[in-house]
Design a protein around this motif. Structure first.
Motif, PDB file in Angstrom:
ATOM      1  N   GLN A  13       0.834  -1.185   0.000  1.00 26.19           N
ATOM      2  CA  GLN A  13       0.000   0.000   0.000  1.00 26.19           C
ATOM      3  C   GLN A  13       0.877   1.246   0.000  1.00 26.19           C
ATOM      4  N   GLY A  15       2.753   4.433   1.088  1.00 25.72           N
ATOM      5  CA  GLY A  15       3.217   4.833   2.395  1.00 25.72           C
ATOM      6  C   GLY A  15       4.249   3.891   2.975  1.00 25.72           C
ATOM      7  N   GLN A 138      -0.471   1.465  11.040  1.00 25.96           N
ATOM      8  CA  GLN A 138      -1.417   1.688   9.947  1.00 25.96           C
ATOM      9  C   GLN A 138      -2.841   1.889  10.442  1.00 25.96           C
ATOM     10  N   ASP A 141      -2.728   5.505  11.339  1.00 24.89           N
ATOM     11  CA  ASP A 141      -2.435   6.342  10.163  1.00 24.89           C
ATOM     12  C   ASP A 141      -3.422   6.009   9.039  1.00 24.89           C
ATOM     13  N   ILE A 142      -4.679   6.318   9.255  1.00 24.96           N
ATOM     14  CA  ILE A 142      -5.729   5.948   8.298  1.00 24.96           C
ATOM     15  C   ILE A 142      -5.531   6.641   6.956  1.00 24.96           C
ATOM     16  N   GLN A 143      -5.069   7.886   6.969  1.00 26.16           N
ATOM     17  CA  GLN A 143      -4.896   8.644   5.738  1.00 26.16           C
ATOM     18  C   GLN A 143      -3.623   8.279   4.983  1.00 26.16           C
ATOM     19  N   ARG A 144      -2.825   7.384   5.568  1.00 20.21           N
ATOM     20  CA  ARG A 144      -1.571   6.933   4.945  1.00 20.21           C
ATOM     21  C   ARG A 144      -0.628   8.103   4.639  1.00 20.21           C
ATOM     22  N   VAL A 145      -0.517   9.032   5.593  1.00 18.34           N
ATOM     23  CA  VAL A 145       0.413  10.148   5.413  1.00 18.34           C
ATOM     24  C   VAL A 145       1.808   9.773   5.900  1.00 18.34           C
TER      25      VAL A 145
END
Length: 218
Positions: A13, A15, A138, A141-145
């Motif tokens: 994914q 990130g 992860q 960090d839901i927004q994958r920033v």
């Protein structure tokens, strides 16, 4: 392989990515394994004494061991049959290597016999540890920033299985995130490795598992 949460490791994914280092998996009799290299799967090797992290080994499914062997040889770049902190340092997430500080800290956590490197069994535990730490990161960090906000570090640490008080984590966060901007995954792994190392040292000095140790001033 897939974790219990269904997240592939290493994840593809956005990130994350880049684990293991370039070179590809190898193994005894497989491309990438140097002729005559020690076989880390040889029977008769002493099994490390049970520790808090043995729970990770018990979580490994029988069909996963072959995959772990392949990952082991990918990270064992010098084909020595064991993995050092320098080799762990080369593992990359999102193009960022964990670095020697994190690499050597992780080796200290799981190197029960104090050999300075980890064998296949110890690496398998480390591999599972990294998987679960990545999952916890992860989940926050839901927004994958690629960053954990300071306010959510404690939640992630708790999700990683470390039951440490909020004041302790807040104090640690000030050390690892002095600018109060959030921490990336390698830094998060360093925090977890720091906690894990402390737990290992504590347990090694508490053989009766009474939950307390006596320290001198020295």
């Amino acid at each position: 392989y897939n974790t219990a949460h269904g997240t592939p490791y290493p994840t593809q994914q956005p990130g994350f990515g880049g684990y293991p280092p370039a070179g590809g998996p190898g193994g005894p009799g497989k491309p990438g394994a140097a002729p005559g290299a020690p076989n880390p799967y040889a029977t008769g090797a002493p099994v490390p004494a049970a520790g808090w992290y043995e729970i990770y080994y018990s979580m490994i499914q029988p069909h996963e061991h072959q995959s772990f062997q392949q990952w082991f040889f990918s990270v064992d770049t010098d084909r020595s049959g064991s993995i050092t902190g320098n080799e762990i340092a080369g593992i990359q997430f999102n193009g960022k290597p964990l670095g020697p500080t994190v690499g050597f800290k992780l080796v200290k956590v799981f190197d029960r016999d104090a050999s300075g490197s980890i064998d296949l069994r110890e690496y398998s535990i480390l591999h599972k540890f990294l998987t679960l730490m990545q999952n916890a990161f992860q989940q926050i960090d839901i927004q994958r920033v690629g960053l954990l906000p300071p306010a959510q570090i404690f939640q992630a640490i708790q999700s990683s299985g470390f039951q440490v008080s909020l004041p302790t984590i807040q104090a640690m966060a000030k050390k690892f995130d002095p600018a109060n901007r959030g921490i990336d995954f390698p830094t998060y792994i360093f925090m977890c490795a720091h906690l894990a190392h402390a737990r290992s040292i504590f347990e090694w000095n508490d053989p009766r598992r009474v939950g307390a140790i006596t320290l001198t001033y020295d």
